[in-house]
Design a protein around this motif. Structure first.
Motif, PDB file in Angstrom:
ATOM      1  N   LEU A  54       0.832  -1.203   0.000  1.00 30.49           N
ATOM      2  CA  LEU A  54       0.000   0.000   0.000  1.00 30.49           C
ATOM      3  C   LEU A  54       0.867   1.254   0.000  1.00 30.49           C
ATOM      4  CD1 LEU A  54      -2.808  -1.100   2.469  1.00 30.49           C
ATOM      5  CD2 LEU A  54      -3.040  -0.716  -0.001  1.00 30.49           C
ATOM      6  N   ASN A  55       1.989   1.222   0.701  1.00 29.68           N
ATOM      7  CA  ASN A  55       2.904   2.360   0.691  1.00 29.68           C
ATOM      8  C   ASN A  55       3.485   2.574  -0.711  1.00 29.68           C
ATOM      9  OD1 ASN A  55       4.524   4.364   2.388  1.00 29.68           O
ATOM     10  ND2 ASN A  55       6.116   3.240   1.281  1.00 29.68           N
ATOM     11  N   GLU A  56       3.783   1.472  -1.367  1.00 35.15           N
ATOM     12  CA  GLU A  56       4.372   1.521  -2.711  1.00 35.15           C
ATOM     13  C   GLU A  56       3.363   1.940  -3.778  1.00 35.15           C
ATOM     14  OE1 GLU A  56       5.703  -1.927  -5.866  1.00 35.15           O
ATOM     15  OE2 GLU A  56       6.125  -2.276  -3.748  1.00 35.15           O
ATOM     16  N   ALA A  57       2.169   1.364  -3.723  1.00 37.26           N
ATOM     17  CA  ALA A  57       1.207   1.520  -4.824  1.00 37.26           C
ATOM     18  C   ALA A  57       0.075   2.494  -4.532  1.00 37.26           C
ATOM     19  CB  ALA A  57       0.621   0.157  -5.177  1.00 37.26           C
ATOM     20  N   GLY A  58      -0.127   2.838  -3.281  1.00 41.21           N
ATOM     21  CA  GLY A  58      -1.289   3.663  -2.931  1.00 41.21           C
ATOM     22  C   GLY A  58      -2.506   2.775  -2.732  1.00 41.21           C
ATOM     23  N   ALA A  59      -3.663   3.391  -2.629  1.00 42.21           N
ATOM     24  CA  ALA A  59      -4.916   2.660  -2.393  1.00 42.21           C
ATOM     25  C   ALA A  59      -5.142   1.632  -3.503  1.00 42.21           C
ATOM     26  CB  ALA A  59      -6.086   3.627  -2.308  1.00 42.21           C
ATOM     27  N   LEU A  60      -5.606   0.464  -3.095  1.00 41.66           N
ATOM     28  CA  LEU A  60      -5.852  -0.639  -4.028  1.00 41.66           C
ATOM     29  C   LEU A  60      -7.135  -1.340  -3.649  1.00 41.66           C
ATOM     30  CD1 LEU A  60      -2.296  -2.246  -3.952  1.00 41.66           C
ATOM     31  CD2 LEU A  60      -3.336  -1.163  -5.951  1.00 41.66           C
ATOM     32  N   SER A  61      -7.751  -2.002  -4.627  1.00 39.19           N
ATOM     33  CA  SER A  61      -8.862  -2.872  -4.279  1.00 39.19           C
ATOM     34  C   SER A  61      -8.297  -4.019  -3.440  1.00 39.19           C
ATOM     35  CB  SER A  61      -9.558  -3.418  -5.525  1.00 39.19           C
ATOM     36  OG  SER A  61      -8.761  -4.403  -6.155  1.00 39.19           O
ATOM     37  N   GLN A  62      -9.118  -4.540  -2.557  1.00 35.62           N
ATOM     38  CA  GLN A  62      -8.663  -5.640  -1.707  1.00 35.62           C
ATOM     39  C   GLN A  62      -8.238  -6.823  -2.560  1.00 35.62           C
ATOM     40  OE1 GLN A  62     -10.484  -6.254   2.243  1.00 35.62           O
ATOM     41  NE2 GLN A  62     -11.131  -8.216   1.406  1.00 35.62           N
ATOM     42  N   ASN A  63      -8.946  -7.066  -3.658  1.00 32.36           N
ATOM     43  CA  ASN A  63      -8.614  -8.162  -4.561  1.00 32.36           C
ATOM     44  C   ASN A  63      -7.237  -7.956  -5.189  1.00 32.36           C
ATOM     45  OD1 ASN A  63      -8.632  -9.580  -7.292  1.00 32.36           O
ATOM     46  ND2 ASN A  63     -10.460 -10.443  -6.339  1.00 32.36           N
ATOM     47  N   ALA A  64      -6.980  -6.742  -5.697  1.00 32.53           N
ATOM     48  CA  ALA A  64      -5.676  -6.445  -6.310  1.00 32.53           C
ATOM     49  C   ALA A  64      -4.562  -6.523  -5.261  1.00 32.53           C
ATOM     50  CB  ALA A  64      -5.693  -5.069  -6.962  1.00 32.53           C
ATOM     51  N   LEU A  65      -4.848  -6.026  -4.074  1.00 30.14           N
ATOM     52  CA  LEU A  65      -3.868  -6.085  -2.990  1.00 30.14           C
ATOM     53  C   LEU A  65      -3.499  -7.537  -2.680  1.00 30.14           C
ATOM     54  CD1 LEU A  65      -2.211  -4.640  -0.804  1.00 30.14           C
ATOM     55  CD2 LEU A  65      -4.292  -4.611   0.608  1.00 30.14           C
ATOM     56  N   GLY A  66      -4.478  -8.408  -2.651  1.00 32.43           N
ATOM     57  CA  GLY A  66      -4.210  -9.824  -2.425  1.00 32.43           C
ATOM     58  C   GLY A  66      -3.327 -10.413  -3.515  1.00 32.43           C
ATOM     59  N   ARG A  67      -3.647 -10.095  -4.761  1.00 34.81           N
ATOM     60  CA  ARG A  67      -2.828 -10.609  -5.874  1.00 34.81           C
ATOM     61  C   ARG A  67      -1.389 -10.102  -5.781  1.00 34.81           C
ATOM     62  NH1 ARG A  67      -7.217  -9.114  -8.848  1.00 34.81           N
ATOM     63  NH2 ARG A  67      -6.067  -7.382  -9.779  1.00 34.81           N
ATOM     64  N   LEU A  68      -1.235  -8.811  -5.501  1.00 34.29           N
ATOM     65  CA  LEU A  68       0.093  -8.199  -5.487  1.00 34.29           C
ATOM     66  C   LEU A  68       0.945  -8.639  -4.292  1.00 34.29           C
ATOM     67  CD1 LEU A  68      -0.866  -4.609  -6.658  1.00 34.29           C
ATOM     68  CD2 LEU A  68       0.368  -6.362  -7.975  1.00 34.29           C
ATOM     69  N   THR A 101     -13.963  -3.453  -2.471  1.00 28.57           N
ATOM     70  CA  THR A 101     -13.465  -2.769  -1.281  1.00 28.57           C
ATOM     71  C   THR A 101     -12.102  -2.158  -1.594  1.00 28.57           C
ATOM     72  OG1 THR A 101     -14.626  -4.307   0.172  1.00 28.57           O
ATOM     73  CG2 THR A 101     -12.792  -3.085   1.141  1.00 28.57           C
ATOM     74  N   ILE A 102     -11.961  -0.880  -1.310  1.00 27.01           N
ATOM     75  CA  ILE A 102     -10.693  -0.183  -1.509  1.00 27.01           C
ATOM     76  C   ILE A 102      -9.979  -0.098  -0.169  1.00 27.01           C
ATOM     77  CG2 ILE A 102      -9.586   1.970  -2.256  1.00 27.01           C
ATOM     78  CD1 ILE A 102     -11.009   0.405  -4.509  1.00 27.01           C
ATOM     79  N   VAL A 103      -8.697  -0.433  -0.177  1.00 28.82           N
ATOM     80  CA  VAL A 103      -7.877  -0.433   1.041  1.00 28.82           C
ATOM     81  C   VAL A 103      -6.802   0.630   0.883  1.00 28.82           C
ATOM     82  CG1 VAL A 103      -6.448  -1.820   2.587  1.00 28.82           C
ATOM     83  CG2 VAL A 103      -8.238  -2.933   1.221  1.00 28.82           C
ATOM     84  N   SER A 104      -6.609   1.427   1.933  1.00 27.89           N
ATOM     85  CA  SER A 104      -5.555   2.439   1.913  1.00 27.89           C
ATOM     86  C   SER A 104      -4.899   2.528   3.283  1.00 27.89           C
ATOM     87  CB  SER A 104      -6.111   3.801   1.492  1.00 27.89           C
ATOM     88  OG  SER A 104      -7.139   4.203   2.379  1.00 27.89           O
ATOM     89  N   LEU A 105      -3.694   3.066   3.305  1.00 31.35           N
ATOM     90  CA  LEU A 105      -2.978   3.269   4.561  1.00 31.35           C
ATOM     91  C   LEU A 105      -3.583   4.451   5.313  1.00 31.35           C
ATOM     92  CD1 LEU A 105       0.816   3.045   3.592  1.00 31.35           C
ATOM     93  CD2 LEU A 105      -0.476   1.437   4.997  1.00 31.35           C
ATOM     94  N   THR A 106      -3.626   4.349   6.620  1.00 30.16           N
ATOM     95  CA  THR A 106      -3.918   5.501   7.456  1.00 30.16           C
ATOM     96  C   THR A 106      -2.587   6.196   7.741  1.00 30.16           C
ATOM     97  OG1 THR A 106      -3.612   4.264   9.487  1.00 30.16           O
ATOM     98  CG2 THR A 106      -5.868   4.301   8.569  1.00 30.16           C
ATOM     99  N   ASP A 107      -2.654   7.358   8.349  1.00 26.81           N
ATOM    100  CA  ASP A 107      -1.417   8.037   8.738  1.00 26.81           C
ATOM    101  C   ASP A 107      -0.611   7.155   9.693  1.00 26.81           C
ATOM    102  OD1 ASP A 107      -2.053  10.206   7.163  1.00 26.81           O
ATOM    103  OD2 ASP A 107      -2.856  11.402   8.817  1.00 26.81           O
ATOM    104  N   ALA A 108      -1.307   6.473  10.608  1.00 27.60           N
ATOM    105  CA  ALA A 108      -0.625   5.584  11.553  1.00 27.60           C
ATOM    106  C   ALA A 108       0.030   4.410  10.825  1.00 27.60           C
ATOM    107  CB  ALA A 108      -1.599   5.063  12.611  1.00 27.60           C
ATOM    108  N   GLY A 109      -0.640   3.870   9.810  1.00 23.88           N
ATOM    109  CA  GLY A 109      -0.075   2.772   9.029  1.00 23.88           C
ATOM    110  C   GLY A 109       1.147   3.204   8.252  1.00 23.88           C
ATOM    111  N   ARG A 110       1.081   4.392   7.661  1.00 22.44           N
ATOM    112  CA  ARG A 110       2.227   4.913   6.910  1.00 22.44           C
ATOM    113  C   ARG A 110       3.409   5.156   7.855  1.00 22.44           C
ATOM    114  NH1 ARG A 110      -0.415   7.895   4.264  1.00 22.44           N
ATOM    115  NH2 ARG A 110      -0.376   6.792   2.291  1.00 22.44           N
ATOM    116  N   ALA A 111       3.133   5.724   9.024  1.00 27.11           N
ATOM    117  CA  ALA A 111       4.193   6.006   9.994  1.00 27.11           C
ATOM    118  C   ALA A 111       4.834   4.704  10.485  1.00 27.11           C
ATOM    119  CB  ALA A 111       3.637   6.808  11.168  1.00 27.11           C
TER     120      ALA A 111
END
Length: 147
Positions: A54-68, A101-111
């Motif tokens: 998520l840090n590398e690619a930004g927000a992703l669908s949960q499905n795409a995130l699983g594949r990647l 479902t779109i998944v993205s980092l929160t500020d806490a996740g990025r930190a």
């Protein structure tokens, strides 16, 4: 005992578990995961991989995130749910397809990712330390060819 000569006829070589690719990959993976767990106890390797992608690619669908991240649908959902409970990722329905479902980092996740990234680099270095630099490059190249 040394590994068999690769030019030998495979049918004439006795089967030894210690020479099998799956066994060797599993042993290397176990070594790496042991180093990871000792160095980064805050997250599982799959949770870290999720934050990293998520840090590398930004927000992703949960499905795409699983594949990647090489996780099946059930596994990535569980990982995302656990990270969400810790406020490290957020999820929302896709505005154009509510089934997605779109998944993205929160500020806490990025930190947290930024804090742990140097440790993750050290885990990789420690995993590969038995190899010379040229062997490390070749090993990673060959692993990419297998995936």
């Amino acid at each position: 005992m040394s590994a068999p000569d690769p030019t030998d006829d495979p049918a004439t070589i006795p089967y030894r578990l210690d020479d099998q690719v799956g066994f060797l990959l599993r042993r290397a993976s176990q070594r790496h995961l042991s180093l990871f767990t000792a160095t980064i106890p805050e997250l599982t390797s799959m949770q870290f991989a999720t934050l990293a992608k998520l840090n590398e690619a930004g927000a992703l669908s949960q499905n795409a995130l699983g594949r990647l991240t090489a996780m099946d649908a059930a596994t990535i959902k569980g990982v995302v749910d656990r990270l969400g409970k810790r406020d490290l990722v957020r999820t929302e329905n896709d505005k154009t397809d509510r089934r997605r479902t779109i998944v993205s980092l929160t500020d806490a996740g990025r930190a947290l990712f930024q804090e742990l990234e140097p440790k993750a680099r050290r885990v990789t270095e420690e995993t590969l330390v038995p190899l010379s630099q040229s062997e490390q490059a070749l090993f990673l190249h060959l692993l990419r060819k297998l995936t």
